[in-house]
Enzyme design. Structure first.
Site, PDB file in Angstrom:
ATOM      1  N   GLN A  91    -118.395  21.655  87.764  1.00  0.00           N
ATOM      2  CA  GLN A  91    -117.544  22.793  88.113  1.00  0.00           C
ATOM      3  C   GLN A  91    -118.263  24.100  87.798  1.00  0.00           C
ATOM      4  O   GLN A  91    -118.948  24.208  86.790  1.00  0.00           O
ATOM      5  CB  GLN A  91    -116.230  22.747  87.337  1.00  0.00           C
ATOM      6  CG  GLN A  91    -115.224  23.830  87.712  1.00  0.00           C
ATOM      7  CD  GLN A  91    -113.970  23.786  86.859  1.00  0.00           C
ATOM      8  OE1 GLN A  91    -113.928  24.391  85.798  1.00  0.00           O
ATOM      9  NE2 GLN A  91    -112.970  23.038  87.309  1.00  0.00           N
TER      10      GLN A  91
ATOM     11  N   SER B 236    -111.592  29.000  87.757  1.00  0.00           N
ATOM     12  CA  SER B 236    -112.452  27.994  88.396  1.00  0.00           C
ATOM     13  C   SER B 236    -112.742  28.392  89.836  1.00  0.00           C
ATOM     14  O   SER B 236    -111.859  28.863  90.550  1.00  0.00           O
ATOM     15  CB  SER B 236    -111.766  26.623  88.376  1.00  0.00           C
ATOM     16  OG  SER B 236    -111.474  26.236  87.051  1.00  0.00           O
TER      17      SER B 236
ATOM     18  N   ASP C 224    -109.873  18.703  85.099  1.00  0.00           N
ATOM     19  CA  ASP C 224    -109.944  20.167  85.048  1.00  0.00           C
ATOM     20  C   ASP C 224    -109.599  20.710  83.667  1.00  0.00           C
ATOM     21  O   ASP C 224    -109.650  21.910  83.451  1.00  0.00           O
ATOM     22  CB  ASP C 224    -108.994  20.761  86.102  1.00  0.00           C
ATOM     23  CG  ASP C 224    -109.257  22.229  86.379  1.00  0.00           C
ATOM     24  OD1 ASP C 224    -110.419  22.656  86.291  1.00  0.00           O
ATOM     25  OD2 ASP C 224    -108.299  22.964  86.698  1.00  0.00           O
TER      26      ASP C 224
END
Length: 289
Positions: free
Chosen positions: A278, A228, A204
């Site tokens: 993502q 996110s 991430d």
């Protein structure tokens, strides 16, 4: 082992409350104001792994629903969706204040025989040719309000070297391709499950900023309201994160207040060990009157 590395390994050691109910620490990750997304994903994966025997995770798919509160623990509830002949599926819900902050599905697979191929690792200079994250942040510390400098300079558990660094306060418009080298020396003493948890945490980092590069934006410019929305991770090969890994990212699209980002993680010998995708919010920040 550094104090930051010890804190991260402690974060990944969740407590069992009941058969399929676990508790993880909220504070201590990359960000002090809300729980770092990679931390929640890693703890949710840790909870799923505690209900599976003898099968490594091959993929996970998560949705971020609410910002996490670092001042309290996170509760993880595991649903044993399926135990099949070669595949095991788990659903994990992360809860704070009685509400979901993340839900995730993870799949575990026995090691089968098959055919192999992979894309070649992009060519780039070795990690030692790029400045450390701490060196770069010290360079900009005088541009940050004094009350925020401690958060900027505090020690992180993952060592990072940016391949094509942009000044975060005056970023220039550039290509969406974005690469970092990363490693965690304390990972030398952990098992493969914990390697997966550390990789889930690290996956991430820097990913969403790939979609900001073509627009000359960063988290420090004050122009972006971002977060996110979801996160997917596929494990392809065993990892040893004590060694350097190249995280090669790009962002093929942004629009409608969102951006889409992809990443490939290669070991130093060129083996593709994981893939990431993502989508995130990338909205214009509202200016105060």
């Amino acid at each position: 082992m550094t104090e930051a590395e010890r804190v991260l390994l402690d974060l990944l050691t969740i407590e069992r409350l009941e058969v399929d109910l676990f508790r993880g620490t909220g504070s201590g990750g990359e960000t002090p104001t809300r729980i770092f997304g990679g931390q929640v994903i890693a703890q949710a994966l840790a909870a799923a792994y505690r209900t599976v025997e003898g099968r490594p995770c091959h993929s996970l798919h998560a949705y971020f629903i609410r910002a996490g509160d670092p001042s309290i623990p996170v509760i993880y509830q595991v649903d044993r969706a399926r135990d099949g002949g070669s595949l095991t599926t788990r659903r994990v819900v992360a809860i704070q204040h009685g509400k979901q902050i993340l839900n995730m599905s993870a799949s575990f697979h026995v090691q089968d025989e098959g055919w192999d191929h992979q894309h070649v690792m992009p060519h780039t200079k070795a990690p030692e040719f790029h400045p450390a994250r701490e060196e770069l942040r010290n360079k900009y510390v005088d541009l940050v309000p004094e009350k925020l400098r401690g958060g900027l300079l505090r020690e992180r558990p993952i060592e990072v070297r940016e391949v094509d660094h942009l000044n975060p306060f005056t970023p220039q418009k550039t290509d969406d391709r974005n690469q970092i080298w990363f490693r965690m020396k304390a990972a030398a003493d952990v098992d493969q499950i914990t390697q997966h948890l550390i990789l889930a945490y690290a996956s991430d980092m820097y990913l969403m900023s790939s979609g900001m590069r073509p627009h000359g934006l960063s988290w420090f410019t004050g122009e972006v309201n971002g977060a996110s929305l979801d996160h997917a991770l596929w494990f392809h090969a065993p990892v040893q994160l004590k060694n350097w890994h190249l995280y090669s990212m790009d962002s093929p699209w942004s629009g409608q207040g969102r951006n889409f980002n992809r990443g490939s993680v290669y070991s130093e010998d060129g083996t593709l060990v994981a893939s990431v995708a993502q989508e995130g919010l990338m909205r214009k920040a509202r200016r105060k009157p």
